[in-house]
Write a protein that holds these residues in place. Structure first.
Motif, PDB file in Angstrom:
ATOM      1  N   GLU A  34       0.929  -1.251  -0.143  1.00 15.53           N
ATOM      2  CA  GLU A  34       0.009   0.147  -0.180  1.00 15.53           C
ATOM      3  C   GLU A  34       1.081   1.213  -0.005  1.00 15.53           C
ATOM      4  O   GLU A  34       1.147   1.908   1.085  1.00 15.53           O
TER       5      GLU A  34
ATOM      6  N   SER B 292      -0.148   4.579   1.444  1.00 13.83           N
ATOM      7  CA  SER B 292      -0.855   4.710   2.930  1.00 13.83           C
ATOM      8  C   SER B 292      -0.019   5.687   3.725  1.00 13.83           C
ATOM      9  O   SER B 292       1.150   6.025   3.652  1.00 13.83           O
TER      10      SER B 292
ATOM     11  N   ALA C 269      -8.537   0.721   9.080  1.00 14.52           N
ATOM     12  CA  ALA C 269      -7.996   0.756   7.661  1.00 14.52           C
ATOM     13  C   ALA C 269      -8.137   1.980   6.911  1.00 14.52           C
ATOM     14  O   ALA C 269      -7.183   2.751   6.148  1.00 14.52           O
TER      15      ALA C 269
ATOM     16  N   TYR D 194      -5.213   4.476   8.641  1.00 18.46           N
ATOM     17  CA  TYR D 194      -4.212   4.137   7.910  1.00 18.46           C
ATOM     18  C   TYR D 194      -3.985   4.471   6.406  1.00 18.46           C
ATOM     19  O   TYR D 194      -2.913   4.183   5.873  1.00 18.46           O
ATOM     20  N   GLN D 195      -5.208   4.681   6.109  1.00 15.00           N
ATOM     21  CA  GLN D 195      -5.266   4.777   4.554  1.00 15.00           C
ATOM     22  C   GLN D 195      -4.968   3.808   3.704  1.00 15.00           C
ATOM     23  O   GLN D 195      -4.398   3.770   2.675  1.00 15.00           O
ATOM     24  N   LEU D 196      -5.495   2.495   4.125  1.00 13.15           N
ATOM     25  CA  LEU D 196      -5.160   1.325   3.363  1.00 13.15           C
ATOM     26  C   LEU D 196      -6.319   1.080   2.477  1.00 13.15           C
ATOM     27  O   LEU D 196      -7.080   0.285   2.691  1.00 13.15           O
TER      28      LEU D 196
END
Length: 275
Positions: free
Chosen positions: A31, A34, A91, A94-96
């Motif tokens: 990612e 992220s 998620a 954490y910007q996943l």
């Protein structure tokens, strides 16, 4: 954060008090857009515990192992719906984006499967009941309209079936086996429930007005808030049943077995009881 020369670029993380060890590659490769990738890309300075080298992140660490496993393997874990909601929140923090999409796909598929579980129609049920051996053990029939059903249901097995908010108004279910069934808010008004077994069934807020429960076995059933106005309970077994806040006004309970039943808050005004 670990130095460039450290073996495998080891990273030690303290997520809300829970300790984790992983590598910089794990945090940055799957990612790349992220927050975690940005933190450990080398472009930013992160604060570490000067003694043990842990990077502290002020988040609940409960689901962080699932975050790491996603970054390692790209596999969405199998969780309960409530846990998926919690993991989705992490998620998003954490910007996943890949994990967010993965959770959404799993939840959408789960919802579709639940919808398929309830696709039995009224005609399907009638055909099954008319067959020699009828078993709906554990089946989800929530919300199904079986009002005025008038077939020979004796011996029909609905053991542990989910029948929440089902419509059984005026139905003939005489002799059906509904032990352990989930019947919250089901409508059983005017239904023929003679000789039925509701042992340990959940009938919270069920509508049982004018239902015929003669000889029915409701031992240990949950009838909290159920409406039994005008119900026939001759020789019905309600031993150990929970009838808290149930509506039993003017109901004839003279021949009803109520030993050990909970009646706190029940409306018994005008009810006929044993002396």
């Amino acid at each position: 954060m670990a130095k460039e020369s450290d073996s495998f670029s080891l990273v030690r993380l303290n997520i809300g008090g829970k300790k984790f060890c992983t590598t910089r590659d794990t945090l940055t490769q799957r990612e790349p857009d992220s927050m975690l990738a940005a933190m450990f890309s080398g472009r930013h300075t992160v604060c570490q515990d000067p003694e043990k080298g842990f990077v502290f992140v002020d988040r609940d660490g409960k689901h962080f192992r699932h975050i790491l496993n996603w970054l390692r393997d790209g596999v969405v874990p199998t969780l309960k719906n409530s846990e998926y909601a919690e993991l989705l929140q992490e998620a998003e923090y954490y910007q996943l984006l890949g994990l967010i999409d993965g959770i959404s796909d799993v939840m959408n598929q789960r919802n579709k499967n639940e919808e398929l579980d309830t696709e039995l129609t009224r005609i399907d049920i009638i055909k099954c009941i008319q067959s020699e051996r009828v078993r709906f053990r554990g089946v989800n029939l929530s919300g199904l309209d079986l009002s005025k059903l008038d077939v020979d249901a004796e011996g029909a097995i609905f053991h542990n079936a989910t029948l929440r908010e089902c419509e059984f108004t005026g139905a003939n279910l005489r002799g059906a086996l509904l032990a352990g069934a989930s019947l919250q808010s089901a409508n059983l008004q005017d239904a023929c429930l003679i000789d039925c077994s509701f042992c340990q069934a959940d009938l919270r807020s069920a509508h049982l007005q004018d239902a015929d429960l003669t000889n029915a076995n409701l031992e240990g059933a949950i009838l909290v808030g159920a409406n039994l106005k005008g119900a026939k309970l001759s020789n019905a077994n309600l031993r150990g049943a929970n009838l808290q806040r149930a509506y039993l006004r003017k109901v004839n309970l003279r021949d009803t077995h109520l030993e050990g039943a909970k009646l706190d808050g029940a409306n018994l005004l005008g009810a006929i009881r044993r002396h």
